[in-house]
Motif scaffolding. Structure first.
Motif, PDB file in Angstrom:
ATOM      1  N   ALA A 207      -4.754  -2.373   3.012  1.00  0.00           N
ATOM      2  CA  ALA A 207      -4.258  -1.280   2.166  1.00  0.00           C
ATOM      3  C   ALA A 207      -5.031   0.010   2.446  1.00  0.00           C
ATOM      4  O   ALA A 207      -4.464   1.104   2.473  1.00  0.00           O
ATOM      5  CB  ALA A 207      -4.375  -1.661   0.689  1.00  0.00           C
ATOM      6  N   ALA A 208      -6.336  -0.131   2.695  1.00  0.00           N
ATOM      7  CA  ALA A 208      -7.170   1.049   2.966  1.00  0.00           C
ATOM      8  C   ALA A 208      -6.853   1.682   4.317  1.00  0.00           C
ATOM      9  O   ALA A 208      -7.020   2.892   4.503  1.00  0.00           O
ATOM     10  CB  ALA A 208      -8.649   0.661   2.908  1.00  0.00           C
ATOM     11  N   LYS A 254     -16.427   8.655   2.778  1.00  0.00           N
ATOM     12  CA  LYS A 254     -16.325   8.208   1.379  1.00  0.00           C
ATOM     13  C   LYS A 254     -15.341   9.102   0.629  1.00  0.00           C
ATOM     14  O   LYS A 254     -14.490   8.629  -0.120  1.00  0.00           O
ATOM     15  CB  LYS A 254     -17.714   8.250   0.724  1.00  0.00           C
ATOM     16  N   GLY A 255     -15.450  10.418   0.874  1.00  0.00           N
ATOM     17  CA  GLY A 255     -14.550  11.368   0.238  1.00  0.00           C
ATOM     18  C   GLY A 255     -13.097  11.140   0.613  1.00  0.00           C
ATOM     19  O   GLY A 255     -12.196  11.244  -0.231  1.00  0.00           O
ATOM     20  N   ILE A 256     -12.864  10.804   1.878  1.00  0.00           N
ATOM     21  CA  ILE A 256     -11.489  10.563   2.351  1.00  0.00           C
ATOM     22  C   ILE A 256     -10.906   9.328   1.665  1.00  0.00           C
ATOM     23  O   ILE A 256      -9.757   9.329   1.215  1.00  0.00           O
ATOM     24  CB  ILE A 256     -11.463  10.377   3.893  1.00  0.00           C
ATOM     25  N   VAL A 257     -11.696   8.258   1.581  1.00  0.00           N
ATOM     26  CA  VAL A 257     -11.208   7.001   0.992  1.00  0.00           C
ATOM     27  C   VAL A 257     -10.949   7.160  -0.513  1.00  0.00           C
ATOM     28  O   VAL A 257      -9.967   6.650  -1.037  1.00  0.00           O
ATOM     29  CB  VAL A 257     -12.206   5.839   1.256  1.00  0.00           C
ATOM     30  N   ILE A 258     -11.820   7.926  -1.188  1.00  0.00           N
ATOM     31  CA  ILE A 258     -11.631   8.122  -2.632  1.00  0.00           C
ATOM     32  C   ILE A 258     -10.456   9.071  -2.905  1.00  0.00           C
ATOM     33  O   ILE A 258      -9.644   8.832  -3.790  1.00  0.00           O
ATOM     34  CB  ILE A 258     -12.927   8.648  -3.291  1.00  0.00           C
ATOM     35  N   GLY A 262      -9.820  10.737  -7.003  1.00  0.00           N
ATOM     36  CA  GLY A 262      -9.653   9.275  -6.932  1.00  0.00           C
ATOM     37  C   GLY A 262      -8.260   8.800  -6.580  1.00  0.00           C
ATOM     38  O   GLY A 262      -7.956   7.602  -6.658  1.00  0.00           O
ATOM     39  N   SER A 263      -7.384   9.741  -6.165  1.00  0.00           N
ATOM     40  CA  SER A 263      -5.967   9.389  -5.939  1.00  0.00           C
ATOM     41  C   SER A 263      -5.785   8.360  -4.813  1.00  0.00           C
ATOM     42  O   SER A 263      -4.986   7.434  -4.921  1.00  0.00           O
ATOM     43  CB  SER A 263      -5.153  10.648  -5.624  1.00  0.00           C
ATOM     44  N   ARG A 264      -6.534   8.530  -3.721  1.00  0.00           N
ATOM     45  CA  ARG A 264      -6.376   7.617  -2.576  1.00  0.00           C
ATOM     46  C   ARG A 264      -6.871   6.211  -2.928  1.00  0.00           C
ATOM     47  O   ARG A 264      -6.240   5.213  -2.610  1.00  0.00           O
ATOM     48  CB  ARG A 264      -7.158   8.170  -1.370  1.00  0.00           C
ATOM     49  N   LEU A 265      -8.010   6.150  -3.621  1.00  0.00           N
ATOM     50  CA  LEU A 265      -8.570   4.847  -4.014  1.00  0.00           C
ATOM     51  C   LEU A 265      -7.613   4.116  -4.968  1.00  0.00           C
ATOM     52  O   LEU A 265      -7.460   2.894  -4.890  1.00  0.00           O
ATOM     53  CB  LEU A 265      -9.937   5.040  -4.672  1.00  0.00           C
ATOM     54  N   LYS A 266      -6.964   4.883  -5.819  1.00  0.00           N
ATOM     55  CA  LYS A 266      -5.998   4.293  -6.752  1.00  0.00           C
ATOM     56  C   LYS A 266      -4.810   3.697  -5.991  1.00  0.00           C
ATOM     57  O   LYS A 266      -4.343   2.599  -6.303  1.00  0.00           O
ATOM     58  CB  LYS A 266      -5.523   5.380  -7.735  1.00  0.00           C
ATOM     59  N   GLU A 267      -4.331   4.441  -4.982  1.00  0.00           N
ATOM     60  CA  GLU A 267      -3.220   3.928  -4.145  1.00  0.00           C
ATOM     61  C   GLU A 267      -3.610   2.628  -3.446  1.00  0.00           C
ATOM     62  O   GLU A 267      -2.831   1.681  -3.386  1.00  0.00           O
ATOM     63  CB  GLU A 267      -2.842   4.961  -3.074  1.00  0.00           C
ATOM     64  N   GLY A 269      -5.856   0.486  -4.378  1.00  0.00           N
ATOM     65  CA  GLY A 269      -5.945  -0.571  -5.392  1.00  0.00           C
ATOM     66  C   GLY A 269      -4.587  -1.113  -5.789  1.00  0.00           C
ATOM     67  O   GLY A 269      -4.405  -2.331  -5.910  1.00  0.00           O
ATOM     68  N   THR A 270      -3.619  -0.219  -5.978  1.00  0.00           N
ATOM     69  CA  THR A 270      -2.267  -0.636  -6.385  1.00  0.00           C
ATOM     70  C   THR A 270      -1.623  -1.511  -5.312  1.00  0.00           C
ATOM     71  O   THR A 270      -1.086  -2.583  -5.592  1.00  0.00           O
ATOM     72  CB  THR A 270      -1.378   0.609  -6.653  1.00  0.00           C
ATOM     73  N   GLU A 271      -1.684  -1.053  -4.056  1.00  0.00           N
ATOM     74  CA  GLU A 271      -1.083  -1.788  -2.942  1.00  0.00           C
ATOM     75  C   GLU A 271      -1.770  -3.139  -2.749  1.00  0.00           C
ATOM     76  O   GLU A 271      -1.120  -4.175  -2.605  1.00  0.00           O
ATOM     77  CB  GLU A 271      -1.170  -0.948  -1.658  1.00  0.00           C
ATOM     78  N   ALA A 272      -3.100  -3.135  -2.739  1.00  0.00           N
ATOM     79  CA  ALA A 272      -3.851  -4.373  -2.510  1.00  0.00           C
ATOM     80  C   ALA A 272      -3.617  -5.368  -3.643  1.00  0.00           C
ATOM     81  O   ALA A 272      -3.465  -6.570  -3.400  1.00  0.00           O
ATOM     82  CB  ALA A 272      -5.340  -4.066  -2.375  1.00  0.00           C
ATOM     83  N   ARG A 273      -3.575  -4.873  -4.875  1.00  0.00           N
ATOM     84  CA  ARG A 273      -3.386  -5.773  -6.029  1.00  0.00           C
ATOM     85  C   ARG A 273      -2.059  -6.533  -5.929  1.00  0.00           C
ATOM     86  O   ARG A 273      -1.997  -7.738  -6.187  1.00  0.00           O
ATOM     87  CB  ARG A 273      -3.459  -4.973  -7.334  1.00  0.00           C
ATOM     88  N   GLN A 274      -1.010  -5.837  -5.522  1.00  0.00           N
ATOM     89  CA  GLN A 274       0.302  -6.497  -5.385  1.00  0.00           C
ATOM     90  C   GLN A 274       0.242  -7.619  -4.349  1.00  0.00           C
ATOM     91  O   GLN A 274       0.779  -8.707  -4.552  1.00  0.00           O
ATOM     92  CB  GLN A 274       1.363  -5.458  -4.980  1.00  0.00           C
TER      93      GLN A 274
END
Length: 308
Positions: A207-208, A254-258, A262-267, A269-274
């Protein structure tokens, strides 16, 4: 009435990065066990997928793409590929139809040809769905020339597409038929011997990887910190808390991933969780953090800690 021979053994897929090895492994196993991405060098360890049929059991090992290493991680991944080659019964060389056969392919095949215990070599002309029939035929001619050039007799050459389920039954039949007689190594119904923790970490990394810049994929690793069942949940409605850390090499990464606020990190998380929900069949609450380990790909201590 004669009893059919039961065959069992190991086959691995090799090829340049992004040749379709992981997608092919998943398609043959019938479930996602290896992450696939458009980014080269996505696979970082040998993932075993198990195909069990009435006539035999095929253990597929998906390996990282052999490449010119620029880091200690790259060197260790190449070593892993070579160790795997030396132990299998059959090697499936993935030569995608949408790419010309190049020096990298020649190098890989010549390395396999030099092994002391030579495995049987099958060419899998992958990604037939991306090209015309004329291009597939031209590619097969080139595959024949490569064999002649290196003095190798291919056990078989199979044009196929994992995404379109084209000739996958033929791939499975050919690989199974080349295995020696042997016992069933894994219980029927088991599709991988990968620990769940490793599979979860890989799904988070997959996902990342989507949508990140070209220089970033190699710098991302994932550590699972803890997986614990939520205590206050009823038995018929379980929830797993998964705590994981995304590791990068520099503060700028770190900034790119977050991402912005925090929008990228949230995306991610959502994709990986599914994907994790699908894998475990249990709802998951995923908590992600990002950590910098300076130049971890070049540091043996960091690599050991991250499981390489």
């Amino acid at each position: 009435m004669t009893e059919t021979t039961y065959r069992s053994g190991f086959a691995c897929f090799v090829g340049r990065p992004n040749a379709g090895k992981s997608t092919l492994t998943n398609a043959l196993v019938g479930q996602k066990i290896a992450i696939a991405s458009s980014k080269p060098q996505t696979t970082r360890h040998a993932v075993r997928g198990i195909v069990t049929r009435e006539d035999g059991q095929l253990v597929l090992i998906d390996t990282p793409g052999l490449h010119r290493p620029r880091t200690l991680l790259g060197e260790r991944l190449n070593d892993l590929v070579r160790e795997t080659w030396a132990e299998v019964d059959v090697v499936g060389v993935c030569l995608p139809c949408d790419q010309r056969i190049g020096p990298g392919d020649r190098y890989i095949v010549s390395q396999i040809a030099e092994l002391r215990n030579k495995p049987k070599i099958v060419v899998l002309a992958t990604k037939t769905d991306l090209v015309s029939k004329a291009r597939v035929l031209s590619h097969l001619v080139d595959v024949g020339k490569l064999g002649e050039e290196l003095g190798i007799e291919w056990a078989d050459v199979i044009p196929c597409s994992a995404t379109e389920d084209d000739q996958l039954d033929v791939v499975a039949d050919v690989l199974m038929g080349l295995l020696p007689e042997g016992p069933m190594y894994y219980p029927d119904g088991e599709i991988t011997d990968e620990p769940e923790e490793t599979l979860i970490a890989e799904l988070i990394r997959e996902a990342a990887l989507e949508g990140v810049r070209d220089e970033l994929p190699h710098s991302i690793a994932v550590m699972i910190d803890e997986i614990i069942p939520r205590a206050d949940r009823p038995e018929d409605k379980p929830l797993l808390d998964v705590f994981a850390t995304l590791v990068v090499e520099r503060d700028s990464q770190k900034g790119i991933v977050i991402g912005h606020r925090g929008s990228r990190l949230k995306e991610i998380g959502t994709e990986a969780r599914q994907q994790i929900n699908r894998l475990l069949g249990t709802p998951v609450h995923l908590s992600l953090h990002v950590k910098v380990l300076k130049e971890w790909q070049r540091d043996s201590k960091h690599l050991n800690r991250l499981g390489f």
